[in-house]
Scaffold this motif. Sequence first.
Motif, PDB file in Angstrom:
ATOM      1  N   UNK A 205       0.812  -1.239   0.000  1.00 44.83           N
ATOM      2  CA  UNK A 205       0.000   0.000   0.000  1.00 44.83           C
ATOM      3  C   UNK A 205       0.831   1.267   0.000  1.00 44.83           C
ATOM      4  N   UNK A 206       1.964   1.258   0.695  1.00 47.75           N
ATOM      5  CA  UNK A 206       2.814   2.452   0.724  1.00 47.75           C
ATOM      6  C   UNK A 206       3.353   2.775  -0.660  1.00 47.75           C
ATOM      7  N   UNK A 207       3.649   1.745  -1.460  1.00 56.18           N
ATOM      8  CA  UNK A 207       4.090   1.979  -2.829  1.00 56.18           C
ATOM      9  C   UNK A 207       3.007   2.637  -3.665  1.00 56.18           C
ATOM     10  N   UNK A 208       1.769   2.194  -3.480  1.00 53.86           N
ATOM     11  CA  UNK A 208       0.639   2.825  -4.182  1.00 53.86           C
ATOM     12  C   UNK A 208       0.462   4.268  -3.743  1.00 53.86           C
ATOM     13  N   UNK A 209       0.645   4.526  -2.449  1.00 54.88           N
ATOM     14  CA  UNK A 209       0.519   5.895  -1.945  1.00 54.88           C
ATOM     15  C   UNK A 209       1.582   6.810  -2.557  1.00 54.88           C
ATOM     16  N   UNK A 210       2.789   6.309  -2.714  1.00 53.03           N
ATOM     17  CA  UNK A 210       3.853   7.116  -3.308  1.00 53.03           C
ATOM     18  C   UNK A 210       3.526   7.476  -4.753  1.00 53.03           C
TER      19      UNK A 210
END
Length: 455
Positions: A195-200
Motif C-alpha cells: 500500500x505504501x508503494x501505491x501511496x507514493x
Amino acid sequence: MGVTDPAGPVMDRDEVDRALARLGQEHEAIETSLLALQDHAGRRLLEGAELTGVTKERWVATEASITLLWAYFDAYTAALRSAREIRSRRRWSSREDLVELTELLRGESVTVSGAAAATANALTLHGGSGLLSERFSLAALVDRMNGLYASSLDMVVAADAVWSALPARIDLLAAELQRTRQLAHSVGVRPGEHPAGDDLERITRTLTKLREEVVSDPLAYWIPAQGSSAPGGGRPDTTVYDREARALEDVRREIEAVLTVRQDAEKRLVRLRDVLSRADRTLAEARTARGEVLAKIAATEVPVVSGPPTVLQEQLATAAEYRRQAQWHRLSPLLESLEQRAEDELLRARESLTAVTAPLAVRAELRGRLDAYKAKVARHGLAEDPLLVERYEKARRMLWSAPCDLRAAEQAVLRYQQAAAEALAAPRVPQQQNGPAQGGPEQRGGPQDVRGESS
C-alpha cells in the motif's frame, strides 16, 4: 496616488500655485507607482507565462487596465503641462488666465481618446460609453486611476505571492518524495505490492498536477482576505500541498518501520523462536504433569492439555523465508502479528500448566497444613495424645498414598485440626504462664473450626 480637490469658484494665484504644487507631487507619485507596477516581478512573470483558468481571464483584464492607466496618465500629464504653461506666461496671472486655470484644474478639462478607452473597457469591468472620447476632471481621473491601479496591483501581487510560495515548496516536497521512493524501492515497497508503494505513486501524480496548475493558474490557489481592501490581501491556498505532505510523512514513517524490521529481523526471529519454544516446553511439562496428577490424585477432573499450534510454526517459517528473500515489506506486518500471538501462546501454556497442577498444589497445601498443626501441638506437649496421633496418622496415610482422594484427605486434615483446637483450648491453671497445657481429653472444650488459625 492622491486625490484632487473638487471644483469651486475662480481660483486666485496662490490657490493656483498650491494646486499646481500638489498636482506635481501627485504626478510624481502616480508615475512612481505605475513604473513600480511595470517593473513588478509578478507582472513580468504573468506576461511570459502560459496562463489558464481564472488567472488567464483576470490577466487579460489586468493588461487592459494597465494600458488604460498609462493612457489616463498621459492625459493627466498633458493637462498638468498645459496648466503649468498658462501659469508661466506671466508672473502675475490675469483674470482670464485664472479662469482658464480654474477650468483646467477643477473642471472636466481632460480628454482621453475614445479608442484607447474603448479597447480597455471592452476587456475590463468598466463599461464603455461608445463615445469618440471621454472627458474627466483631474480629480475624477485620479479616482479612476486609483481604482484601476488597485485592481491591477491586487491581481499581480496575488499571482506573485502564490508563485513565490507554492512551486518552491512543491519542488522541495518532490525531492523528498524522490528520496523516499528510492528508499522504498530498496526495501521492496513497490506499487502493486505494498500500500505504501501505491501511496507514493498517488502522491507523485498529485504533486505533478498541482505544480502544473499552480504555474499556469496561480489565482486558483489564492484565498483573498475577508474584509481587506489592500492590494494583495490574502494568502496562498496550501490545502492540497499540506495534505500530500502529511501523506508522504505517513509513508516515510512506514518505510522507516520496514527498515527497522530489516535491521532487527534476525533478533526478532530468534526471540520469536525462543518464545514459541518456551510455550512448547511448558505445554510438554503440563502434559507430563497431567499424567502424574491422574496417577496420584483420585476423584478429580484434570483439564486436557492441547498440543502446540502448528499455524504459528508455519508462519514463523514463512517469516524466515521472507527474510531470506529480503521481502521486508511483507515481513514487517507478519512479525508484528507473530510477536503478539507468540506471547499469547506462552501465556496460554502457563495457564494450562497451572490448571493441570492445581490438584498437586492442593495436596501440597494440605500436607503443609497437617505438619504445621502437628508441630504446634508438639510445642504444647500434646504430641502423644492418642486422639491426635490417630487422626494425624489417618490424614497422613491419605495424603501420602496414591491415588490420593483430595476430598477425603481434606476432611481428615480438618478433623485433625478440630481435635488439635480442642486440645489447645483445654482449661489451664490460671497462675501457670509457661509449660504444656494440663488436662486430658475429658477436659477439652467444644469443637472449633481452626482452618484460619496460623500454624
